[in-house]
Scaffold this motif. Sequence first.
Motif, PDB file in Angstrom:
ATOM      1  N   GLU A  58     -34.370 -43.657 -74.909  1.00 22.42           N
ATOM      2  CA  GLU A  58     -33.120 -43.815 -75.660  1.00 22.42           C
ATOM      3  C   GLU A  58     -32.169 -44.725 -74.903  1.00 22.42           C
ATOM      4  OE1 GLU A  58     -29.513 -41.057 -77.565  1.00 22.42           O
ATOM      5  OE2 GLU A  58     -30.995 -40.188 -76.190  1.00 22.42           O
ATOM      6  N   PHE A  59     -31.483 -45.622 -75.654  1.00 23.49           N
ATOM      7  CA  PHE A  59     -30.512 -46.550 -75.063  1.00 23.49           C
ATOM      8  C   PHE A  59     -29.221 -46.498 -75.877  1.00 23.49           C
ATOM      9  CE2 PHE A  59     -34.743 -48.173 -74.207  1.00 23.49           C
ATOM     10  CZ  PHE A  59     -34.701 -48.452 -72.847  1.00 23.49           C
ATOM     11  N   ASN A  60     -28.094 -46.615 -75.175  1.00 24.58           N
ATOM     12  CA  ASN A  60     -26.806 -46.625 -75.888  1.00 24.58           C
ATOM     13  C   ASN A  60     -26.578 -47.977 -76.553  1.00 24.58           C
ATOM     14  OD1 ASN A  60     -25.399 -48.463 -74.051  1.00 24.58           O
ATOM     15  ND2 ASN A  60     -25.425 -46.761 -72.581  1.00 24.58           N
ATOM     16  N   VAL A  61     -25.546 -48.061 -77.377  1.00 26.05           N
ATOM     17  CA  VAL A  61     -25.308 -49.268 -78.176  1.00 26.05           C
ATOM     18  C   VAL A  61     -24.377 -50.258 -77.479  1.00 26.05           C
ATOM     19  CG1 VAL A  61     -25.717 -48.099 -80.372  1.00 26.05           C
ATOM     20  CG2 VAL A  61     -23.410 -48.134 -79.415  1.00 26.05           C
ATOM     21  N   TYR A  62     -23.951 -49.941 -76.244  1.00 23.23           N
ATOM     22  CA  TYR A  62     -23.085 -50.868 -75.511  1.00 23.23           C
ATOM     23  C   TYR A  62     -23.908 -52.037 -74.964  1.00 23.23           C
ATOM     24  CZ  TYR A  62     -20.378 -46.540 -75.593  1.00 23.23           C
ATOM     25  OH  TYR A  62     -19.751 -45.404 -76.000  1.00 23.23           O
ATOM     26  N   ARG A  63     -23.221 -53.009 -74.449  1.00 25.04           N
ATOM     27  CA  ARG A  63     -23.902 -54.189 -73.909  1.00 25.04           C
ATOM     28  C   ARG A  63     -24.848 -53.811 -72.768  1.00 25.04           C
ATOM     29  NH1 ARG A  63     -25.275 -59.179 -75.722  1.00 25.04           N
ATOM     30  NH2 ARG A  63     -25.927 -60.414 -73.920  1.00 25.04           N
ATOM     31  N   SER A  64     -24.414 -52.872 -71.948  1.00 29.73           N
ATOM     32  CA  SER A  64     -25.251 -52.440 -70.819  1.00 29.73           C
ATOM     33  C   SER A  64     -26.534 -51.779 -71.325  1.00 29.73           C
ATOM     34  CB  SER A  64     -24.476 -51.466 -69.932  1.00 29.73           C
ATOM     35  OG  SER A  64     -24.043 -50.336 -70.694  1.00 29.73           O
ATOM     36  N   VAL A 101     -33.027 -47.389 -85.242  1.00 23.99           N
ATOM     37  CA  VAL A 101     -31.661 -47.862 -85.024  1.00 23.99           C
ATOM     38  C   VAL A 101     -30.671 -46.774 -85.404  1.00 23.99           C
ATOM     39  CG1 VAL A 101     -29.967 -49.619 -85.664  1.00 23.99           C
ATOM     40  CG2 VAL A 101     -32.385 -50.233 -85.453  1.00 23.99           C
ATOM     41  N   GLY A 102     -29.664 -46.553 -84.566  1.00 16.75           N
ATOM     42  CA  GLY A 102     -28.631 -45.557 -84.832  1.00 16.75           C
ATOM     43  C   GLY A 102     -27.251 -46.112 -84.589  1.00 16.75           C
ATOM     44  N   SER A 103     -26.226 -45.349 -84.953  1.00 14.92           N
ATOM     45  CA  SER A 103     -24.845 -45.796 -84.779  1.00 14.92           C
ATOM     46  C   SER A 103     -24.362 -45.633 -83.340  1.00 14.92           C
ATOM     47  CB  SER A 103     -23.925 -45.003 -85.715  1.00 14.92           C
ATOM     48  OG  SER A 103     -24.011 -43.622 -85.435  1.00 14.92           O
ATOM     49  N   ARG A 104     -24.952 -44.677 -82.600  1.00 16.19           N
ATOM     50  CA  ARG A 104     -24.521 -44.404 -81.222  1.00 16.19           C
ATOM     51  C   ARG A 104     -25.596 -44.706 -80.192  1.00 16.19           C
ATOM     52  NH1 ARG A 104     -19.775 -41.484 -81.144  1.00 16.19           N
ATOM     53  NH2 ARG A 104     -19.103 -40.678 -83.170  1.00 16.19           N
ATOM     54  N   SER A 105     -26.852 -44.683 -80.607  1.00 21.18           N
ATOM     55  CA  SER A 105     -27.947 -44.973 -79.681  1.00 21.18           C
ATOM     56  C   SER A 105     -29.169 -45.449 -80.442  1.00 21.18           C
ATOM     57  CB  SER A 105     -28.304 -43.730 -78.850  1.00 21.18           C
ATOM     58  OG  SER A 105     -28.751 -42.687 -79.700  1.00 21.18           O
ATOM     59  N   HIS A 106     -30.055 -46.166 -79.725  1.00 22.97           N
ATOM     60  CA  HIS A 106     -31.302 -46.654 -80.294  1.00 22.97           C
ATOM     61  C   HIS A 106     -32.472 -46.011 -79.550  1.00 22.97           C
ATOM     62  CE1 HIS A 106     -28.712 -49.460 -82.251  1.00 22.97           C
ATOM     63  NE2 HIS A 106     -28.539 -50.230 -81.192  1.00 22.97           N
ATOM     64  N   PHE A 107     -33.476 -45.547 -80.307  1.00 18.13           N
ATOM     65  CA  PHE A 107     -34.682 -44.977 -79.710  1.00 18.13           C
ATOM     66  C   PHE A 107     -35.807 -46.011 -79.812  1.00 18.13           C
ATOM     67  CE2 PHE A 107     -32.156 -41.282 -80.500  1.00 18.13           C
ATOM     68  CZ  PHE A 107     -32.504 -40.384 -79.500  1.00 18.13           C
ATOM     69  N   VAL A 108     -36.398 -46.330 -78.662  1.00 20.56           N
ATOM     70  CA  VAL A 108     -37.424 -47.374 -78.591  1.00 20.56           C
ATOM     71  C   VAL A 108     -38.744 -46.737 -78.203  1.00 20.56           C
ATOM     72  CG1 VAL A 108     -38.106 -49.559 -77.538  1.00 20.56           C
ATOM     73  CG2 VAL A 108     -35.683 -49.042 -77.882  1.00 20.56           C
ATOM     74  N   ALA A 109     -39.784 -47.002 -79.012  1.00 23.86           N
ATOM     75  CA  ALA A 109     -41.125 -46.496 -78.736  1.00 23.86           C
ATOM     76  C   ALA A 109     -42.054 -47.678 -78.503  1.00 23.86           C
ATOM     77  CB  ALA A 109     -41.622 -45.646 -79.904  1.00 23.86           C
ATOM     78  N   VAL A 110     -42.708 -47.699 -77.330  1.00 22.79           N
ATOM     79  CA  VAL A 110     -43.699 -48.744 -77.024  1.00 22.79           C
ATOM     80  C   VAL A 110     -45.114 -48.191 -77.101  1.00 22.79           C
ATOM     81  CG1 VAL A 110     -42.092 -50.060 -75.604  1.00 22.79           C
ATOM     82  CG2 VAL A 110     -43.481 -48.269 -74.548  1.00 22.79           C
ATOM     83  N   GLY A 111     -45.223 -46.915 -77.437  1.00 21.94           N
ATOM     84  CA  GLY A 111     -46.510 -46.239 -77.594  1.00 21.94           C
ATOM     85  C   GLY A 111     -46.299 -44.869 -78.209  1.00 21.94           C
ATOM     86  N   GLN A 112     -47.359 -44.070 -78.254  1.00 23.48           N
ATOM     87  CA  GLN A 112     -47.279 -42.753 -78.883  1.00 23.48           C
ATOM     88  C   GLN A 112     -47.112 -41.608 -77.901  1.00 23.48           C
ATOM     89  OE1 GLN A 112     -47.287 -42.344 -82.442  1.00 23.48           O
ATOM     90  NE2 GLN A 112     -46.834 -44.512 -82.108  1.00 23.48           N
ATOM     91  N   GLU A 113     -47.139 -41.906 -76.612  1.00 26.05           N
ATOM     92  CA  GLU A 113     -46.953 -40.870 -75.595  1.00 26.05           C
ATOM     93  C   GLU A 113     -45.469 -40.594 -75.376  1.00 26.05           C
ATOM     94  OE1 GLU A 113     -49.503 -39.257 -74.447  1.00 26.05           O
ATOM     95  OE2 GLU A 113     -50.945 -40.569 -75.436  1.00 26.05           O
ATOM     96  N   ASP A 114     -45.172 -39.379 -74.860  1.00 25.76           N
ATOM     97  CA  ASP A 114     -43.769 -38.996 -74.656  1.00 25.76           C
ATOM     98  C   ASP A 114     -43.060 -39.891 -73.646  1.00 25.76           C
ATOM     99  OD1 ASP A 114     -44.081 -36.988 -76.481  1.00 25.76           O
ATOM    100  OD2 ASP A 114     -44.503 -35.425 -74.993  1.00 25.76           O
ATOM    101  N   ASN A 115     -43.794 -40.341 -72.615  1.00 21.70           N
ATOM    102  CA  ASN A 115     -43.177 -41.184 -71.581  1.00 21.70           C
ATOM    103  C   ASN A 115     -43.019 -42.640 -72.026  1.00 21.70           C
ATOM    104  OD1 ASN A 115     -45.866 -41.825 -71.630  1.00 21.70           O
ATOM    105  ND2 ASN A 115     -46.162 -41.760 -69.406  1.00 21.70           N
ATOM    106  N   GLN A 116     -43.476 -42.941 -73.255  1.00 21.46           N
ATOM    107  CA  GLN A 116     -43.357 -44.304 -73.793  1.00 21.46           C
ATOM    108  C   GLN A 116     -42.208 -44.437 -74.800  1.00 21.46           C
ATOM    109  OE1 GLN A 116     -47.493 -44.619 -75.167  1.00 21.46           O
ATOM    110  NE2 GLN A 116     -47.808 -46.260 -73.647  1.00 21.46           N
TER     111      GLN A 116
END
Length: 435
Positions: A31-37, A13-28
């Motif tokens: 990064e998502f911004n903190v806005y509703r979209s 969790v971050g103040s400007r963006s969130h990084f989500v990992a669903v696995g250990q590979e680079d393509n998994q």
Amino acid sequence: MQVLNTNAAGIDVGSRSHFVAVGQEDNQIKEFNVYRSGLTELVVFLKTNQIKTIAMESTGSYWQSLFMLLQSEGFEVILVQGTQTKNLKAKTDVKDAQWIQKLHSLGLLRGSFLPCESTLQIRTLHRHGESLVEESVKYVNKMQKALRLMNFRLDVAISDIVGVSGIRIIKSILSGETSGEKLAENCDKPVKKSKEEIADALQGKINPELLHELSDCFDIYLFIQEKIKKNSLKINEVLQQQTQEIVLPENIEMVKKNRSRKKEIQLDVQSHCCKLFGVDLFAIECISEGTVASFLAEVGTDIYKFQTAKQFVSWLRLAPNNKISGGKILSSKTPKGKNKFALTLRNAANSIDRKKEGYLMLFFKRVAYKKGRGAAITATARKIAIIMWNMIVKRTHYSPVNTEEYIQEMKTKKILQINKMIKKYKIETNYLSVI
């Protein structure tokens, strides 16, 4: 290690963006911004990867909106402290998200305690009220300083400069009155010092700049006090809404305690607790309105989540943290923590020795004599927490130990200890009679 959570994700969790990992590979990792979209895209990304359980770090207050959104979408979400997810390797947002996901998939993360919606409502208002009180104290100190620099020693003359008498005197000074005798006439009868002594303490000299500072601070103080009253009314409103359909049990006799005269609006926490839990927490010697209000705001009905009293006091950081190696206790210090309700219990325990009688007062003094006041505060706070858990969870009314029986029990234990020492050192009874 065996993977326990197959469909697990980790979020840094971050103040400007969130990084989500669903696995250990680079393509998994994404990064998502903190806005509703961005949060909407994050939910779609998790559902596309068939994620069922998520772990995230408790970073400031940035996690809250994301946490509630994920819960509303049906995900199993746990909030973990940074001490559990500390990554000793090179720290980046991507690696942190990967590390959280890996630990969660292996079942190595433990979720933090989170209050329910009803408790959260009271917590938000109660903490806001506490911040207003802290802010008002700052301006009281500034008023006291301005008066002291003008040699109006109001802080020496009366115990509380913002009491009824103090407010009248400050208003008179702001209107231009400098005569100590006339200022002393504003004092009520409960003031302990004589009018002559108060008049002598209020022989000051007006300074225009300090008077301007005093006027501003006084106006701000009154404004904050008005906001504190409105906040208290809002808390009472929420409490009534939560228990309006609950009938007060007939077999409960609510304990009457002396309340502060300064508060024009009292929180209706006593009847609220009696309706929710079926017991009167005010029956405990050192429990006050502020203590119960803090309990409702920080714990509330979520106390049932703690299966034992030991779990409850451990969460409060009031239980010894025993470190054992080789069958020996290396350390048993109480762990440090910032639990707000634990601080409230410590404040309540700190005031227990002012009581003239009672089991908790005797317990406090006994521990203080053996281990010091600090240890006595922690031990008494722990005992109060255990009493509260037993009263609420087991639905038992508070029945304190009889003071005379407690004193006799302590005497009996002391005699046994003395007898053991006599046997240990082989002291003869005739030798004791000579001494």
